[in-house]
Motif scaffolding. Sequence first.
Motif, PDB file in Angstrom:
ATOM      1  N   THR A 194       0.846  -1.210   0.000  1.00  0.00           N
ATOM      2  CA  THR A 194       0.000   0.000   0.000  1.00  0.00           C
ATOM      3  C   THR A 194       0.874   1.250   0.000  1.00  0.00           C
ATOM      4  O   THR A 194       0.627   2.193  -0.764  1.00  0.00           O
ATOM      5  N   LYS A 195       1.910   1.257   0.851  1.00  0.00           N
ATOM      6  CA  LYS A 195       2.797   2.446   0.911  1.00  0.00           C
ATOM      7  C   LYS A 195       3.431   2.715  -0.449  1.00  0.00           C
ATOM      8  O   LYS A 195       3.535   3.862  -0.891  1.00  0.00           O
ATOM      9  N   VAL A 196       3.873   1.661  -1.116  1.00  0.00           N
ATOM     10  CA  VAL A 196       4.521   1.820  -2.420  1.00  0.00           C
ATOM     11  C   VAL A 196       3.511   2.342  -3.447  1.00  0.00           C
ATOM     12  O   VAL A 196       3.804   3.272  -4.209  1.00  0.00           O
ATOM     13  N   LEU A 197       2.310   1.785  -3.445  1.00  0.00           N
ATOM     14  CA  LEU A 197       1.296   2.221  -4.421  1.00  0.00           C
ATOM     15  C   LEU A 197       0.909   3.680  -4.188  1.00  0.00           C
ATOM     16  O   LEU A 197       0.763   4.453  -5.149  1.00  0.00           O
ATOM     17  N   ILE A 198       0.785   4.075  -2.943  1.00  0.00           N
ATOM     18  CA  ILE A 198       0.416   5.472  -2.656  1.00  0.00           C
ATOM     19  C   ILE A 198       1.531   6.407  -3.124  1.00  0.00           C
ATOM     20  O   ILE A 198       1.267   7.442  -3.746  1.00  0.00           O
ATOM     21  N   ALA A 199       2.778   6.016  -2.883  1.00  0.00           N
ATOM     22  CA  ALA A 199       3.899   6.868  -3.328  1.00  0.00           C
ATOM     23  C   ALA A 199       3.860   7.032  -4.846  1.00  0.00           C
ATOM     24  O   ALA A 199       4.061   8.128  -5.373  1.00  0.00           O
ATOM     25  N   PHE A 209      -3.826   0.151 -11.779  1.00  0.00           N
ATOM     26  CA  PHE A 209      -2.617  -0.643 -11.511  1.00  0.00           C
ATOM     27  C   PHE A 209      -2.923  -2.091 -11.863  1.00  0.00           C
ATOM     28  O   PHE A 209      -4.010  -2.597 -11.543  1.00  0.00           O
ATOM     29  N   ILE A 210      -1.955  -2.761 -12.472  1.00  0.00           N
ATOM     30  CA  ILE A 210      -2.060  -4.213 -12.649  1.00  0.00           C
ATOM     31  C   ILE A 210      -0.970  -4.838 -11.781  1.00  0.00           C
ATOM     32  O   ILE A 210       0.197  -4.434 -11.854  1.00  0.00           O
ATOM     33  N   ALA A 211      -1.376  -5.789 -10.936  1.00  0.00           N
ATOM     34  CA  ALA A 211      -0.417  -6.464 -10.050  1.00  0.00           C
ATOM     35  C   ALA A 211       0.010  -7.772 -10.694  1.00  0.00           C
ATOM     36  O   ALA A 211      -0.820  -8.652 -10.923  1.00  0.00           O
ATOM     37  N   ARG A 229      -5.740   4.507  -3.339  1.00  0.00           N
ATOM     38  CA  ARG A 229      -7.013   4.969  -3.911  1.00  0.00           C
ATOM     39  C   ARG A 229      -7.290   4.468  -5.329  1.00  0.00           C
ATOM     40  O   ARG A 229      -8.436   4.339  -5.728  1.00  0.00           O
ATOM     41  N   ILE A 230      -6.258   4.162  -6.104  1.00  0.00           N
ATOM     42  CA  ILE A 230      -6.490   3.779  -7.513  1.00  0.00           C
ATOM     43  C   ILE A 230      -6.698   2.261  -7.629  1.00  0.00           C
ATOM     44  O   ILE A 230      -5.997   1.488  -6.958  1.00  0.00           O
TER      45      ILE A 230
END
Length: 256
Positions: A194-199, A209-211, A229-230
């Motif tokens: 989550t921290k990485v995605l928010i950054a 985003f595709i994981a 959020r995305i």
Amino acid sequence: MSSTDSAQRRGFGIDVGGSGIKGGIVDLDTGALIGDRIKLLTPQPATPKAVAKTIAEVVNGFGWTGPLGVTYPGVVTHGVVQTAANVDKAWIGTNARDVISSELNGQDVTVLNDADAAGLAEERYGAGKDNSGLVILLTFGTGIGSAVIHNGTLIPNTELGHVEVGGKEAEHRAASSVKERRGWSYEKWTKQVTKVLIAIENVMWPDLFIAGGGISRKADKWVPLLENRIPVVPAALLNTAGIVGAAMASATDVTH
Ligand code: BGC
């Protein structure tokens, strides 16, 4: 296979991984593999010459003589390898395109980043196929790879896994290898993701985003726990994304 076949919307892709080198013929209209893929063990040490010879074995196993695309797990500009975060450092400065081509009678070879290849394939045929706009694929594995694609156009060699998030490189915080090494639960690891995605979303504002990466097979265990959020959707092609994206890259020059 002759190069006439590649003109008929067929391509050939090779995905170079830490444990296996996989290849196959791809139908570029559908993104499906034509027939089975061949997988050989990655030679150890995985030096450029040894890997190039194994790639040639896979290609020759299909009798393919047309152009081909090959993935590499680092930055590649104009065929030349620039980084080797999780692979043999002998690759740095190597013209991978020439080394591989010389094992294949001078055939045209396109070499591109592994996550970029997966992103191209997912965006066109997989999890991103119904989306337009800005799509970011992240692969969670030994490291974190990234592909940034806007309306089908790839911006090659983004390295979002190396962006510093809260004083630590993103991939040292949230690669799936960190989860394994530390014995973390999905809950604990997902907080780091989550921290990485928010950054990333704070500076890039993607639509989706595709994981990707092996851990996306267990997406139901962790994607719902994400708090950014995305929207995040799991990769759809998994085993074949690298091969398909590499074949796409050989047909249209997307590298730089
Ligand atoms: C490399 C990327 C690569 C990713 C996944 C990272 O350490 O820097 O280029 O895409 O690992 O293999």
